[in-house]
Design a protein around this motif. Structure first.
Motif, PDB file in Angstrom:
ATOM      1  N   ALA A   1      -8.465   6.321  -6.658  1.00 51.20           N
ATOM      2  CA  ALA A   1      -7.678   6.573  -5.506  1.00 51.20           C
ATOM      3  C   ALA A   1      -7.668   5.504  -4.324  1.00 51.20           C
ATOM      4  CB  ALA A   1      -7.868   7.832  -4.893  1.00 51.20           C
ATOM      5  N   ASP A   2      -8.994   4.667  -3.949  1.00 49.50           N
ATOM      6  CA  ASP A   2      -9.184   3.896  -3.282  1.00 49.50           C
ATOM      7  C   ASP A   2      -8.702   2.731  -3.673  1.00 49.50           C
ATOM      8  OD1 ASP A   2     -11.092   3.319  -5.293  1.00 49.50           O
ATOM      9  OD2 ASP A   2     -12.794   3.248  -3.776  1.00 49.50           O
ATOM     10  N   ARG A   3      -8.067   2.568  -4.787  1.00 52.37           N
ATOM     11  CA  ARG A   3      -7.565   1.302  -5.113  1.00 52.37           C
ATOM     12  C   ARG A   3      -6.015   1.389  -5.432  1.00 52.37           C
ATOM     13  NH1 ARG A   3     -10.369  -2.885  -9.130  1.00 52.37           N
ATOM     14  NH2 ARG A   3      -9.128  -4.229  -7.740  1.00 52.37           N
ATOM     15  N   ALA A   4      -5.353   2.469  -4.947  1.00 53.86           N
ATOM     16  CA  ALA A   4      -4.151   2.763  -5.210  1.00 53.86           C
ATOM     17  C   ALA A   4      -3.156   1.982  -4.555  1.00 53.86           C
ATOM     18  CB  ALA A   4      -3.788   4.085  -4.939  1.00 53.86           C
ATOM     19  N   GLY A   5      -2.009   1.854  -4.905  1.00 49.33           N
ATOM     20  CA  GLY A   5      -0.955   0.976  -4.271  1.00 49.33           C
ATOM     21  C   GLY A   5       0.261   0.460  -5.460  1.00 49.33           C
ATOM     22  N   ALA A   6       0.931  -0.380  -5.136  1.00 52.40           N
ATOM     23  CA  ALA A   6       1.915  -0.799  -5.974  1.00 52.40           C
ATOM     24  C   ALA A   6       1.750  -2.231  -6.142  1.00 52.40           C
ATOM     25  CB  ALA A   6       3.282  -0.434  -5.439  1.00 52.40           C
ATOM     26  N   TRP A   7       1.443  -2.796  -7.323  1.00 56.32           N
ATOM     27  CA  TRP A   7       1.407  -4.003  -7.855  1.00 56.32           C
ATOM     28  C   TRP A   7       3.017  -4.486  -8.599  1.00 56.32           C
ATOM     29  CZ3 TRP A   7      -2.738  -1.183  -7.633  1.00 56.32           C
ATOM     30  CH2 TRP A   7      -3.772  -1.527  -7.089  1.00 56.32           C
ATOM     31  N   VAL A   8       3.694  -5.209  -7.925  1.00 55.59           N
ATOM     32  CA  VAL A   8       5.057  -5.517  -8.965  1.00 55.59           C
ATOM     33  C   VAL A   8       5.344  -6.858  -9.114  1.00 55.59           C
ATOM     34  CG1 VAL A   8       7.306  -4.505  -8.954  1.00 55.59           C
ATOM     35  CG2 VAL A   8       5.838  -3.306  -7.492  1.00 55.59           C
ATOM     36  N   PRO A   9       4.589  -7.496  -9.859  1.00 57.60           N
ATOM     37  CA  PRO A   9       4.898  -9.039 -10.084  1.00 57.60           C
ATOM     38  C   PRO A   9       6.047  -9.219 -10.876  1.00 57.60           C
ATOM     39  CG  PRO A   9       2.971  -8.098 -11.516  1.00 57.60           C
ATOM     40  CD  PRO A   9       3.331  -6.981 -10.739  1.00 57.60           C
ATOM     41  N   MET A  10       6.530 -10.477 -10.909  1.00 60.16           N
ATOM     42  CA  MET A  10       7.638 -10.776 -11.741  1.00 60.16           C
ATOM     43  C   MET A  10       6.941 -11.948 -12.161  1.00 60.16           C
ATOM     44  SD  MET A  10      10.471 -10.953 -13.412  1.00 60.16           S
ATOM     45  CE  MET A  10      11.409  -9.288 -12.799  1.00 60.16           C
ATOM     46  N   PRO A  13       0.852  -1.172   0.051  1.00 61.52           N
ATOM     47  CA  PRO A  13       0.115   0.053   0.151  1.00 61.52           C
ATOM     48  C   PRO A  13       0.839   1.401   0.242  1.00 61.52           C
ATOM     49  CG  PRO A  13       0.254  -1.060   2.155  1.00 61.52           C
ATOM     50  CD  PRO A  13       0.865  -1.824   1.163  1.00 61.52           C
ATOM     51  N   LEU A  14       0.265   2.456  -0.230  1.00 59.71           N
ATOM     52  CA  LEU A  14       0.716   3.651   0.004  1.00 59.71           C
ATOM     53  C   LEU A  14       1.216   3.977   1.370  1.00 59.71           C
ATOM     54  CD1 LEU A  14      -1.596   5.854  -2.412  1.00 59.71           C
ATOM     55  CD2 LEU A  14       0.486   4.500  -3.211  1.00 59.71           C
ATOM     56  N   SER A  15       2.180   4.790   1.404  1.00 56.38           N
ATOM     57  CA  SER A  15       2.480   5.343   2.872  1.00 56.38           C
ATOM     58  C   SER A  15       1.476   6.223   3.327  1.00 56.38           C
ATOM     59  CB  SER A  15       4.004   6.121   2.810  1.00 56.38           C
ATOM     60  OG  SER A  15       4.006   7.213   2.114  1.00 56.38           O
ATOM     61  N   PRO A  16       1.081   6.385   4.719  1.00 59.59           N
ATOM     62  CA  PRO A  16       0.065   7.184   5.089  1.00 59.59           C
ATOM     63  C   PRO A  16       0.031   8.763   4.547  1.00 59.59           C
ATOM     64  CG  PRO A  16       0.724   5.682   6.797  1.00 59.59           C
ATOM     65  CD  PRO A  16       1.653   5.469   5.485  1.00 59.59           C
ATOM     66  N   GLU A  17       1.484   9.257   4.586  1.00 63.40           N
ATOM     67  CA  GLU A  17       1.563  10.776   3.995  1.00 63.40           C
ATOM     68  C   GLU A  17       1.167  10.903   2.557  1.00 63.40           C
ATOM     69  OE1 GLU A  17       5.295  13.937   4.342  1.00 63.40           O
ATOM     70  OE2 GLU A  17       5.496  11.797   4.283  1.00 63.40           O
ATOM     71  N   TYR A  18       1.457   9.812   1.814  1.00 63.86           N
ATOM     72  CA  TYR A  18       1.320   9.996   0.365  1.00 63.86           C
ATOM     73  C   TYR A  18      -0.188   9.756   0.024  1.00 63.86           C
ATOM     74  CZ  TYR A  18       1.971   9.019  -4.657  1.00 63.86           C
ATOM     75  OH  TYR A  18       1.982   8.970  -5.962  1.00 63.86           O
ATOM     76  N   ALA A  19      -0.796   8.675   0.762  1.00 67.45           N
ATOM     77  CA  ALA A  19      -2.228   8.646   0.376  1.00 67.45           C
ATOM     78  C   ALA A  19      -3.264   9.578   0.989  1.00 67.45           C
ATOM     79  CB  ALA A  19      -2.381   7.159   1.188  1.00 67.45           C
ATOM     80  N   GLU A  20      -2.635  10.420   1.910  1.00 68.64           N
ATOM     81  CA  GLU A  20      -3.648  11.213   2.491  1.00 68.64           C
ATOM     82  C   GLU A  20      -4.305  12.340   1.608  1.00 68.64           C
ATOM     83  OE1 GLU A  20      -3.509  14.312   6.395  1.00 68.64           O
ATOM     84  OE2 GLU A  20      -1.722  13.510   5.642  1.00 68.64           O
ATOM     85  N   ASN A  21      -3.576  12.746   0.669  1.00 72.40           N
ATOM     86  CA  ASN A  21      -3.985  13.757  -0.332  1.00 72.40           C
ATOM     87  C   ASN A  21      -3.599  13.178  -1.672  1.00 72.40           C
ATOM     88  OD1 ASN A  21      -5.392  15.390  -1.578  1.00 72.40           O
ATOM     89  ND2 ASN A  21      -4.649  17.147  -0.579  1.00 72.40           N
ATOM     90  N   LEU A  22      -3.938  11.976  -2.038  1.00 76.11           N
ATOM     91  CA  LEU A  22      -3.249  11.375  -3.298  1.00 76.11           C
ATOM     92  C   LEU A  22      -3.551  12.147  -4.531  1.00 76.11           C
ATOM     93  CD1 LEU A  22      -1.645   9.061  -4.488  1.00 76.11           C
ATOM     94  CD2 LEU A  22      -3.638   7.752  -4.858  1.00 76.11           C
ATOM     95  N   GLU A  23      -4.876  12.469  -4.768  1.00 69.92           N
ATOM     96  CA  GLU A  23      -4.922  13.170  -5.862  1.00 69.92           C
ATOM     97  C   GLU A  23      -4.062  14.529  -6.115  1.00 69.92           C
ATOM     98  OE1 GLU A  23      -7.237  12.339  -3.753  1.00 69.92           O
ATOM     99  OE2 GLU A  23      -8.821  11.066  -4.665  1.00 69.92           O
ATOM    100  N   ARG A  24      -3.659  15.163  -5.102  1.00 69.75           N
ATOM    101  CA  ARG A  24      -2.807  16.279  -5.254  1.00 69.75           C
ATOM    102  C   ARG A  24      -1.467  16.008  -5.002  1.00 69.75           C
ATOM    103  NH1 ARG A  24      -2.590  21.461  -4.669  1.00 69.75           N
ATOM    104  NH2 ARG A  24      -4.839  21.910  -4.149  1.00 69.75           N
TER     105      ARG A  24
END
Length: 382
Positions: free
Chosen positions: A250-259, A229-240
């Motif tokens: 925005a409510d599905r944001a995060g990092a998917w990094v498959p190999m 997931p995103l860090s709380p600081e980054y996610a707090e106002n993600l659109e900005r």
């Protein structure tokens, strides 16, 4: 040999010897689906591109019926490669050596001086050897076998663990295409990619926008799935805060990094989607090509988002160490950090004092499983 955490150590020779490299080319990269390009790379009849899939050079061609076909890039006469890396051929495929000519469906249609030089030639038996081509998540893939079946037989299990991105709706960012030749074995590059233990350490200043303490990862079949997931600081106002327009809600944001086995990484984030294509070149040399897609938005939308997010990003990204930005560990570039670590590890394998150390229980579990998979494939029991 194994560590106290049960790591199945591949011997050093697996990362340094030509014998291991050749067996991997034959038994892994020549027997699995290989990434060829994006679907939009071949958008009109006659357009083609070739890809090296282990020991096989294969080209994809769009026929006059707009159907994609794949063939081994081998003339049926003396074996000369027919087509170069990428291009357009409107009517026929002509061998540069003796001008044997094939139509866009792979049929042999012309042989110079046929009546005199090849009086008994059965042209119907000398069409191009077929390979398989399939499309998946906006990408084109090839397999050396003509009857390889659906690509979903290979990727179907892992697909639910990937990001919600609509790849076909995104557009390629030209400046996001880069190529790196790394002085390290391909397995070191892949193992670095799936090593969750290093993220909060090597990349403490470059990937701080994600919460590395909440990683969810594991293998699905031969493929490695990863989400954080995103860090709380980054996610707090993600659109900005996001540097580019969002490509997922925005409510599905995060990092998917498959190999994806054996060497296709996907970097699927809240504002971009990237492909990380690993190609072994030699036991100690690997090419990585990165291609990135972003939202199909106006240049003004990107400029506006960059301005909006500048306050958040100011001073946020830094290298592991301070100093000259030419130092990869001070550059603030996480790819430069990874390349440095991979190349240093490869160099250490040459030392008679090198011994594998212990493996972290969770953070390096993916590395252990990847090594097991490589051994299984090389020994012929995947």
């Amino acid at each position: 040999m194994s560590s106290r955490h049960g790591m199945p150590i591949l011997e050093v020779e697996a990362y340094t010897s030509r014998d291991w490299f050749d067996r991997e080319q034959e038994r892994i990269f020549s027997r699995t689906w290989a990434f060829a390009g994006f679907a939009e790379d071949i958008g009109e009849p006659g357009r083609y591109m070739s890809v090296q899939a282990g020991l096989n050079n294969i080209f994809i061609l769009m026929g006059r019926d707009r159907r994609l076909r794949a063939f081994h890039n081998i003339c049926r006469h003396r074996g000369t490669q027919l087509l170069r890396a990428v291009g357009n051929t409107q009517r026929a495929i002509v061998c540069p050596y003796h001008d044997w000519t094939y139509d866009l469906e792979g049929n042999l249609v012309s042989v110079p001086n046929r009546e005199r030089e090849f009086p008994d030639l059965d042209m119907d038996c000398l069409g191009l050897r077929k390979a398989s081509v399939d499309r998946w998540r906006g990408m084109l893939w090839v397999h050396p076998d003509a009857d390889a079946g659906s690509i979903m037989d290979w990727f179907g299990e892992v697909e639910p663990h990937l990001g919600p991105h609509d790849v076909d709706a995104l557009v390629e960012y030209d400046k996001g295409r880069t190529e790196h030749v790394i002085a390290a074995n391909w397995k070191i590059v892949v193992e670095n990619y799936i090593d969750g233990y290093h993220l909060g350490h090597l990349h403490s200043g470059t990937l701080a926008m994600y919460d590395h303490s909440r990683i969810e990862s594991g293998f699905v079949g031969p493929h490695f799935a990863f989400w954080e997931p995103l860090s709380p600081e980054y996610a707090e106002n993600l659109e900005r805060n996001t540097p580019y327009p969002l490509v997922v809600p925005a409510d599905r944001a995060g990092a998917w990094v498959p190999m994806l086995f054996p060497g296709i990484g996907l970097g699927e984030s809240e504002s971009s989607w990237s492909l990380f294509h690993v190609t072994p070149l030699a036991p100690d040399r690997t090419r990585v090509v990165i291609r990135t897609k972003v939202a199909n938005a106006s240049s003004w939308a990107f400029t506006r988002q960059s301005i909006r997010s500048s306050g958040f990003w100011s001073g946020k990204v830094s290298g592991k160490y301070s100093g000259d930005s030419s130092d990869p560990l001070a550059s603030g570039d996480f790819m430069a950090e990874d390349i440095y670590a991979c190349e240093q590890q490869q160099r250490s394998l040459q030392s008679p004092y090198f011994r594998h150390g212990p493996s972290s229980v969770s953070g390096e579990s993916g590395v252990r499983r990847h090594q097991e998979l490589v051994r299984e494939w090389v020994e012929g029991s995947p």
